[in-house]
Design an enzyme around this catalytic site. Structure first.
Site, PDB file in Angstrom:
ATOM      1  N   ASP A  23       0.875  -1.163   0.000  1.00  0.00           N
ATOM      2  CA  ASP A  23       0.000   0.000   0.000  1.00  0.00           C
ATOM      3  C   ASP A  23       0.913   1.213   0.000  1.00  0.00           C
ATOM      4  O   ASP A  23       1.927   1.225   0.702  1.00  0.00           O
ATOM      5  CB  ASP A  23      -0.923   0.009   1.222  1.00  0.00           C
ATOM      6  CG  ASP A  23      -2.130   0.903   0.976  1.00  0.00           C
ATOM      7  OD1 ASP A  23      -2.817   0.693  -0.042  1.00  0.00           O
ATOM      8  OD2 ASP A  23      -2.368   1.821   1.772  1.00  0.00           O
ATOM      9  N   LYS A  36      14.555   6.514 -10.987  1.00  0.00           N
ATOM     10  CA  LYS A  36      13.514   6.574  -9.950  1.00  0.00           C
ATOM     11  C   LYS A  36      13.491   5.280  -9.139  1.00  0.00           C
ATOM     12  O   LYS A  36      13.461   5.304  -7.906  1.00  0.00           O
ATOM     13  CB  LYS A  36      12.125   6.816 -10.582  1.00  0.00           C
ATOM     14  CG  LYS A  36      11.018   6.809  -9.542  1.00  0.00           C
ATOM     15  CD  LYS A  36       9.612   6.799 -10.092  1.00  0.00           C
ATOM     16  CE  LYS A  36       8.645   6.424  -8.979  1.00  0.00           C
ATOM     17  NZ  LYS A  36       7.253   6.276  -9.400  1.00  0.00           N
TER      18      LYS A  36
END
Ligand code: IMP
Length: 205
Positions: free
Chosen positions: A78, A184
């Protein structure tokens, strides 16, 4: 993390997500290990509602449901964006701020408007990713990853997704939306959480 984290010895792992993109990304992150990854959708597993109040609770709800439903260890994540001057919002509601169908242009405008309303000059924020590895017997291991940075407006760059175009990680000048995906991925909240999971539960592979 528990002092003696349980090792993953199963050869099969369920990814508790019905999002094909997420299953693919997790598959790539776990590629070096000899684990067969199975998506929850493929097994026809129930996709539970994310009713938790924290990232960890939501990750655990998803992982537990998939572990019990499949009889196999299951991994869920999450994630979201925490803006300091907004008291951590949008946080666990990051996806929901984009409405339905998802429009992150709108979500980024909302973040900017809410920040301007506070009159703050503190644009600091972080991306958070919490992973939960759950076993059918109820055992769970939780790992939290983060990347700290600051927000910039207007959004810049088309390479990422979600809130990437407004987030500049600390020590960099480009937004996540302008950075190459590999750059990233090397510093992201997801990479941080996965490093911790691998160290604790997968080193034996
Ligand atoms: P989840 O699928 O419930 O974890 O929702 C996470 C939401 O947080 C996504 O829809 C994005 O809005 C946001 N988010 C999480 N990770 C990132 C990221 O790496 N870049 C941009 N947005 C992200």
């Amino acid at each position: 993390m528990a002092e003696n984290p349980r090792k993953l010895v199963a050869e099969r792992l369920v990814i508790a997500s019905h999002n094909d993109g997420k299953v693919k990304e997790i598959n790539e992150l776990l590629e070096p290990y000899e684990i067969v990854i199975i998506g929850a959708k493929k097994l026809g597993l129930f996709d539970p509602e994310e009713t938790g109040k924290t990232y960890a609770e939501n990750a655990a709800i998803k992982a537990r449901t998939a572990a019990v439903g499949s009889g196999l260890p299951a991994l869920a994540d999450d994630s979201g964006l925490d803006v300091v001057a907004l008291g951590g919002a949008p946080g666990i509601y990051s996806a929901r701020w984009a409405g339905s169908p998802r429009d992150f242009g709108r979500a980024m405008v909302r973040v900017e408007e809410e920040l301007r309303k506070t009159g703050t000059e503190d644009f600091s924020a972080r991306f958070v990713c919490v992973l939960c590895l759950a076993w059918p017997d109820g055992h769970e291991e939780i790992f939290e990853g983060e990347v700290r940075g600051r927000l910039t407006f207007p959004p810049r760059g088309k390479k990422g997704f979600g809130y990437d175009p407004i987030f500049i990680p600390n020590g960099h000048d480009m937004t996540f939306g302008e950075m190459e995906p590999d750059a990233k991925h090397a510093i992201s909240h997801r990479a941080d959480a996965f490093r911790k999971l691998k160290k604790a539960c997968l080193e034996q592979f």
